[in-house]
Design a protein around this motif. Structure first.
Motif, PDB file in Angstrom:
ATOM      1  N   ARG A  32     -41.087  35.249  13.352  1.00 50.37           N
ATOM      2  CA  ARG A  32     -40.972  34.114  12.123  1.00 50.37           C
ATOM      3  C   ARG A  32     -42.748  33.884  12.496  1.00 50.37           C
ATOM      4  O   ARG A  32     -42.644  32.919  10.807  1.00 50.37           O
ATOM      5  N   GLN A  34     -45.572  35.328  11.123  1.00 46.70           N
ATOM      6  CA  GLN A  34     -45.611  35.574  10.034  1.00 46.70           C
ATOM      7  C   GLN A  34     -44.925  35.816   9.521  1.00 46.70           C
ATOM      8  O   GLN A  34     -46.313  34.583   8.308  1.00 46.70           O
ATOM      9  N   MET A  35     -43.676  35.217   8.665  1.00 45.82           N
ATOM     10  CA  MET A  35     -43.401  34.949   8.772  1.00 45.82           C
ATOM     11  C   MET A  35     -42.100  33.849   8.368  1.00 45.82           C
ATOM     12  O   MET A  35     -41.039  34.503   8.155  1.00 45.82           O
ATOM     13  N   ALA A  38     -38.484  30.390   4.770  1.00 44.42           N
ATOM     14  CA  ALA A  38     -38.405  29.669   3.102  1.00 44.42           C
ATOM     15  C   ALA A  38     -40.045  30.864   2.873  1.00 44.42           C
ATOM     16  O   ALA A  38     -39.383  31.210   1.988  1.00 44.42           O
ATOM     17  N   ALA A  39     -40.378  31.060   3.372  1.00 42.82           N
ATOM     18  CA  ALA A  39     -41.713  32.485   2.479  1.00 42.82           C
ATOM     19  C   ALA A  39     -41.450  33.072   2.764  1.00 42.82           C
ATOM     20  O   ALA A  39     -41.111  34.773   2.152  1.00 42.82           O
ATOM     21  N   ALA A  40     -39.448  33.998   3.747  1.00 43.44           N
ATOM     22  CA  ALA A  40     -39.437  35.566   3.480  1.00 43.44           C
ATOM     23  C   ALA A  40     -38.618  35.099   2.306  1.00 43.44           C
ATOM     24  O   ALA A  40     -37.909  36.544   1.855  1.00 43.44           O
ATOM     25  N   ALA A  42     -39.013  33.139  -0.421  1.00 50.37           N
ATOM     26  CA  ALA A  42     -40.010  33.807  -1.025  1.00 50.37           C
ATOM     27  C   ALA A  42     -40.028  35.743  -1.881  1.00 50.37           C
ATOM     28  O   ALA A  42     -40.341  35.298  -3.072  1.00 50.37           O
ATOM     29  N   HIS A  43     -40.236  35.590  -0.772  1.00 49.81           N
ATOM     30  CA  HIS A  43     -41.155  36.959  -0.108  1.00 49.81           C
ATOM     31  C   HIS A  43     -39.904  37.888  -1.003  1.00 49.81           C
ATOM     32  O   HIS A  43     -39.870  39.359  -1.783  1.00 49.81           O
ATOM     33  N   THR A  94     -35.399  29.692  -2.878  1.00 48.61           N
ATOM     34  CA  THR A  94     -36.654  28.506  -2.931  1.00 48.61           C
ATOM     35  C   THR A  94     -36.427  27.711  -4.182  1.00 48.61           C
ATOM     36  O   THR A  94     -35.917  27.796  -5.060  1.00 48.61           O
ATOM     37  N   ASP A  97     -38.114  28.707  -6.779  1.00 45.68           N
ATOM     38  CA  ASP A  97     -38.095  30.047  -7.450  1.00 45.68           C
ATOM     39  C   ASP A  97     -36.815  29.245  -7.882  1.00 45.68           C
ATOM     40  O   ASP A  97     -36.553  30.026  -9.127  1.00 45.68           O
ATOM     41  N   ARG A 212     -44.175  40.423  -8.779  1.00 46.96           N
ATOM     42  CA  ARG A 212     -43.890  40.123  -7.475  1.00 46.96           C
ATOM     43  C   ARG A 212     -42.115  40.856  -7.190  1.00 46.96           C
ATOM     44  O   ARG A 212     -41.958  41.116  -5.972  1.00 46.96           O
TER      45      ARG A 212
END
Length: 376
Positions: A32, A34-35, A38-40, A42-43, A94, A97, A212
Motif C-alpha cells: 500500500r 507503493q500504491m 485510491a491509487a489502486a 484509479a489504476h 474514484t 473517474d 489507461r
C-alpha cells in the motif's frame, strides 16, 4: 506511422495471461505504500460493484495488508463512489473517474434508453432529466421513490421505462451508507455533481481512457476495449494512438495494442492462487477471454445471469468459491473445476485462509473443499 500490414510479434495465450495479471496486480500483491487504495482503484479504472462486497475482495486479492475499512473510509468521505459506467454496470470509481468516465459512456446509455422508447411515448426526455435531477438533488431517493415521483408527471408512461430514462440521462451515484463495509443500506441516489461537489464536464476524447485501459488490461484489441467500455466505433482512436503504441498479434492473428513500457512478463513466471469476487473485471473486460478463461470453463462461472466467485490457479480460472458467514464464523468453500495437484490445493487453501484473516479478522474461520455449483 507503422504499417498496419507489418509483421508484429505474436503473444501466445500464456504470455497474454501473465501480462494481464501483471497489470491487474495479481502476480504479486502491491504494498500500500507503493500504491494506496485510491491509487489502486484509479489504476484498475474502477472495480465491478454490482454487489457491495466485490470491490473489497477485489482489492484484497491485489494489495498487501488491505483492510476493508480503508475503502469504506474513502467511500464515506466521497473520495470514491458507486456509479453506473462501463457496460451499464455499477462500478466503484474514484470521484475523478466518476465525473470523467460517466460522460464518456453516455452514448451507450443513449442506446440503452432507445430500447424503452415505446414506454416513453409522449415523454419529453429533456424535461424528464430536469425533473429527475431536481428530485434527487433535493434529497437522495430510492429508484422506487424516483419512479413514483416521475409517474406524477407522466402517468401514462411505463414506470420502469421512466426509471431507466432517469438512470440513463443522469450520472446517478449511490449514496452512503450503501457500499460501506458492514454498514450497507438500501440504494439511494443523487447526482454525481451534488455528491462530489463538482460541476459536470463535457465528455472527454477516449484517447486517455484507451491508454489507461491498456495499462490495466493490455495487451488488447480494439474489440477488447469496446467490450470493456460498452462503446462502439473506437477503431479511429487506436489509429490515432498507433504511433505511440506497441503492436502485437495473438495466435489467431488478431492485432493487439499495448503501452511500449508496460510489463510483459515471461510466460513461465509463476502466478499465485488468487480468490476473485463475482463479476471481477479481470474476467469481463476482453472480447476474447481465453487469456484467463478456457472454453471448457467459461460456462461454469455463471448461474443464469449471476456470476460465482472464482479463483485462479497458475493464472487461469480454475474453480469457484462461496462464503457462508454468521456472527461468529466464516466458512469458505472451494470447488475446483478439475483435479488440482496437492501442492495447488495447499496453495489455494492457504490463500483462502489469508483472505478470510484479512477480511473477517474478528471471527473464527474455516476453509474446506466441496460443492458450490449446483449440478444439472
Amino acid at each position: 506511422m507503422a504499417s498496419k500490414t507489418a509483421t508484429h510479434p505474436v503473444l501466445d495465450t500464456r504470455a497474454l495471461n501473465r501480462a494481464t495479471l501483471a497489470r491487474q496486480l495479481l502476480l504479486r500483491r502491491v504494498p500500500r505504500a507503493q500504491m494506496p487504495v485510491a491509487a489502486a482503484v484509479a489504476h484498475l479504472v474502477g472495480l465491478q460493484a454490482q454487489n457491495v462486497k466485490p470491490p473489497y475482495y477485489a482489492l484484497a486479492a491485489r494489495l498487501e495488508d488491505f483492510a476493508p475499512d480503508e475503502l469504506s473510509a474513502l467511500m464515506d468521505t466521497r473520495a470514491v463512489g458507486r456509479i453506473v459506467t462501463m457496460r451499464s454496470t455499477i462500478h466503484t470509481h474514484t470521484a475523478e473517474d466518476c465525473m470523467r468516465l460517466r460522460p464518456l459512456v453516455q452514448a451507450a446509455r443513449d442506446r440503452e434508453l432507445a430500447q424503452f422508447r415505446r414506454g416513453l411515448a409522449g415523454v419529453d426526455l429533456g424535461r424528464l432529466a430536469l425533473v429527475a435531477r431536481e428530485l434527487v438533488e433535493d434529497e437522495p431517493r430510492t429508484m422506487k421513490e424516483l419512479r413514483e415521483a416521475l409517474l406524477a408527471h407522466w402517468p401514462d408512461a411505463d414506470p420502469f421505462a421512466l426509471s431507466v430514462a432517469a438512470r440513463c440521462s443522469l450520472p446517478l451515484v449511490q449514496v452512503t451508507p450503501r457500499g460501506l463495509w458492514g454498514r450497507s443500506g438500501q440504494v439511494r441516489l443523487t447526482t454525481a455533481e451534488r455528491w462530489f461537489g463538482r460541476p459536470s464536464e463535457p465528455a472527454p476524447a477516449a484517447d486517455d481512457t484507451v491508454l489507461r485501459y491498456l495499462a490495466a488490461f493490455g495487451p488488447a484489441s480494439v474489440k477488447d476495449f469496446q467490450t470493456w467500455a460498452g462503446l462502439t466505433r473506437t477503431r479511429e482512436v487506436f489509429e490515432r494512438l498507433r504511433s505511440k503504441l506497441a503492436v502485437f498479434r495473438d495466435e489467431r492473428g488478431v492485432e493487439l495494442f499495448d503501452l511500449p513500457d508496460a510489463p510483459r512478463p515471461a510466460a513461465d513466471v509463476p502466478a499465485p492462487a488468487r480468490l476473485l469476487p463475482e463479476f471481477d473485471n479481470l474476467l469481463l473486460s476482453h472480447a476474447d477471454r481465453s487469456r484467463v478463461v478456457s472454453a471448457e470453463h467459461k460456462a461454469l462461472m455463471w448461474r443464469g445471469n449471476q456470476a460465482y466467485c472464482t479463483f485462479l490457479l497458475d493464472g487461469f480460472l480454475a474453480g469457484i468459491w462461496r462464503l457462508e458467514e454468521t456472527a461468529a464464523t466464516a466458512t469458505l468453500t472451494l470447488q475446483p473445476f478439475g483435479s488440482p495437484s496437492r501442492a495447488q490445493r495447499d496453495e489455494l487453501a492457504e490463500e483462502a485462509g489469508r483472505t478470510l484473516a484479512r477480511m473477517r479478522p474478528e471471527i473464527a474461520h474455516a476453509v474446506r473443499f466441496g460443492a458450490v455449483r449446483e449440478r444439472g
